[in-house]
Design an enzyme around this catalytic site. Structure first.
Site, short mmCIF file in Angstrom:
data_model
loop_
_atom_site.label_atom_id
_atom_site.label_comp_id
_atom_site.label_asym_id
_atom_site.label_seq_id
_atom_site.Cartn_x
_atom_site.Cartn_y
_atom_site.Cartn_z
N TYR A 1 -6.26 8.09 15.49
CA TYR A 1 -5.03 7.60 14.87
C TYR A 1 -5.17 7.53 13.34
O TYR A 1 -4.31 8.02 12.61
CB TYR A 1 -4.66 6.21 15.40
CG TYR A 1 -3.65 5.56 14.49
CD1 TYR A 1 -2.32 5.98 14.49
CD2 TYR A 1 -4.04 4.59 13.55
CE1 TYR A 1 -1.40 5.45 13.60
CE2 TYR A 1 -3.13 4.06 12.65
CZ TYR A 1 -1.82 4.49 12.69
OH TYR A 1 -0.91 3.99 11.80
N THR B 1 -10.41 -11.04 21.33
CA THR B 1 -9.58 -10.08 22.05
C THR B 1 -9.92 -10.02 23.53
O THR B 1 -9.05 -9.96 24.38
CB THR B 1 -9.76 -8.66 21.48
OG1 THR B 1 -9.74 -8.75 20.07
CG2 THR B 1 -8.68 -7.72 21.96
N ASP C 1 0.14 5.24 17.18
CA ASP C 1 -0.38 3.89 17.42
C ASP C 1 0.50 3.20 18.47
O ASP C 1 1.35 3.85 19.11
CB ASP C 1 -0.44 3.10 16.10
CG ASP C 1 0.95 2.81 15.55
OD1 ASP C 1 1.93 3.34 16.09
OD2 ASP C 1 1.05 2.02 14.59
N GLU D 1 -4.78 1.18 6.52
CA GLU D 1 -4.78 1.55 7.94
C GLU D 1 -5.94 0.90 8.68
O GLU D 1 -5.79 0.49 9.83
CB GLU D 1 -4.83 3.08 8.10
CG GLU D 1 -3.52 3.77 7.75
CD GLU D 1 -2.37 3.33 8.65
OE1 GLU D 1 -2.61 2.86 9.77
OE2 GLU D 1 -1.21 3.46 8.21
N TRP E 1 0.82 -1.22 0.00
CA TRP E 1 0.00 0.00 0.00
C TRP E 1 0.85 1.27 0.00
O TRP E 1 0.32 2.36 0.00
CB TRP E 1 -0.92 0.02 1.22
CG TRP E 1 -0.26 -0.39 2.49
CD1 TRP E 1 0.46 0.40 3.34
CD2 TRP E 1 -0.24 -1.71 3.04
NE1 TRP E 1 0.93 -0.34 4.38
CE2 TRP E 1 0.52 -1.64 4.23
CE3 TRP E 1 -0.76 -2.94 2.65
CZ2 TRP E 1 0.74 -2.76 5.03
CZ3 TRP E 1 -0.55 -4.04 3.44
CH2 TRP E 1 0.19 -3.95 4.61
N ARG E 2 2.15 1.11 -0.01
CA ARG E 2 3.01 2.30 0.01
C ARG E 2 3.30 2.81 -1.38
O ARG E 2 3.55 2.03 -2.30
CB ARG E 2 4.34 1.97 0.69
CG ARG E 2 4.23 2.08 2.17
CD ARG E 2 5.57 2.23 2.82
NE ARG E 2 5.32 2.37 4.24
CZ ARG E 2 6.21 2.11 5.17
NH1 ARG E 2 7.42 1.73 4.83
NH2 ARG E 2 5.91 2.26 6.45
#
Ligand code: SF4
Length: 385
Positions: free
Chosen positions: A135, A311, A153, A52, A35-36
């Site tokens: 964020y 979680t 983050d 993200e 994704w960069r």
């Protein structure tokens, strides 16, 4: 930066380390991620936002294959906005934290309908979009638009708390860490700085055994000077997580179709498909199971249990199986999914485990792969990016 024995108090005028040193390091050591954008070019806001959202609570390695498939299916914000919710949930299945997928879809619709298909180049406007928190708004603002926003983050919290040897406990220390990070964000190359911080946290300033000798901020780092790197960030103790229990019912029609229902759109695994089952709670007596079964049938309790870790709690499910006549009708609010379509349902990892447990050989390689992928993604909670 010159090392001192007693670090000066931090403020916007007094950053604890030189951002340019980090940018020089980044120019040589930046990670290559799908994704960069190439060095020196501006990233596509859609891709930055998508990555993200996927990376929240999930590792880079787990996200990569999902990102590629998702982007191939929904190449831009318009195609995502126009897609049916089921298709979005199906593409997300196995990645965990399913409220992200629902918010992703809602956000794409708002961007398409209210912003002409373009993400706003403004941190506050980004934060007003569905599913975009502090964020993510800062990360998209910085990376896609080069706005000098502080994207903080878990990685950045670790780096900054070590830089200044911050004794204050997380999560209470977050505002202080944000202020210190903001003090370091440069006016130019803010996007590169945000990504450099992510890379430093992921590859050098790791939770265990940070590679301080390779760190561009070694001379500035208070925790390194004191030899206490791994003890930061300081964190408040978490309450122990209580195991929940429940039952799941796999009703298999003679033609191989399996009874499914869709979970409510909000809450845990919202909008995902599942086999019918009980509530999940601390104490689930198996005598209750007959009352929770979705239909009358010769239910057989299968040996063993299915375990899954969310979680906030571990889950243990007892599985019941029944064979139904090929003409059996689905109870209200449920449906039969044909055997050949089952693997394409938006089933979360826990439900794939249930089906593998109850239907030996059912799409075994694909399901095992999906379950493993999903478990890796879902277990990535809180790990480094
Ligand atoms: S010197 Fe070590 S502890 Fe300090 S920021 Fe760099 S890698 Fe992290």
């Amino acid at each position: 930066m010159t090392p001192t024995n007693s670090p000066a108090p931090q403020s916007a005028e007094n950053p604890p380390a030189d951002p340019q040193a980090l940018l020089v390091w980044y120019d040589r050591h930046r990670r290559s991620l799908p994704w960069r954008a190439p060095a020196g070019s501006r990233a596509d806001p859609y891709r930055v936002w998508l990555s993200e959202i996927m990376l929240q609570q999930t590792t880079v390695q787990a996200v990569k294959p999902y990102y590629e498939r998702f982007l191939a299916r929904f190449p831009d914000v318009e195609s995502l906005a126009e897609a049916p919710q089921d298709a979005v949930m199906q593409a997300w299945a196995g990645l965990g934290y399913y409220s992200r997928a629902r918010n992703l879809h809602a956000c794409a619709k708002v961007v398409a309908d209210d912003h002409g298909g373009r993400f706003p180049a403004d941190e506050d406007a980004l934060r007003a979009l569905p599913g975009i928190g502090t964020y993510t708004a800062a990360a998209v603002a910085a990376i896609a638009f080069d706005i000098p926003a502080a994207a903080v983050d878990g990685n950045v919290e670790r780096v900054v708390s070590r830089l200044i040897a911050l004794e204050e406990l997380l999560p209470g220390a977050k505002p202080r860490i944000r202020t210190v990070t903001q003090a370091m964000v440069p006016q130019e190359r803010a996007g590169d700085f945000a990504q450099a911080m992510m890379d430093l946290g992921a590859t050098i300033c790791t939770p265990k055994r940070p590679a301080c000798a390779l760190c561009p901020w070694m001379a500035d780092c208070t925790a390194r000077r004191e030899g206490l790197q791994e003890s930061f960030p300081r964190k408040a103790k978490k309450a122990p997580r209580e195991v929940r229990h429940g039952a799941a019912f796999v009703a298999e029609r003679a033609d191989g179709a399996v009874l499914l229902r869709t979970r409510p759109s909000s809450g845990l695994l919202g909008g995902m498909a599942e086999v019918p089952g009980s509530d999940w709670r601390a104490d689930y007596p198996l005598s209750q199971a007959i009352l929770d079964a979705p239909c009358e049938a010769r239910w057989r309790r299968l040996p063993g249990i299915v375990r899954h870790v969310f979680t906030h709690f571990p889950l243990e499910l007892t599985i019941f199986h029944a064979r139904l006549d090929r003409h059996a009708q689905a109870p209200d609010g449920m449906r039969f999914s044909a055997a050949e379509e089952l693997a394409e349902e938006a089933l979360p990892s826990v439900m794939r485990k249930v089906l593998v447990h109850a239907l030996p050989g059912w799409d075994a390689p694909a399901v095992a792969k999906a379950a493993k992928r999903g478990a890796a993604a879902e277990k990535g909670a809180g790990k480094k990016k």
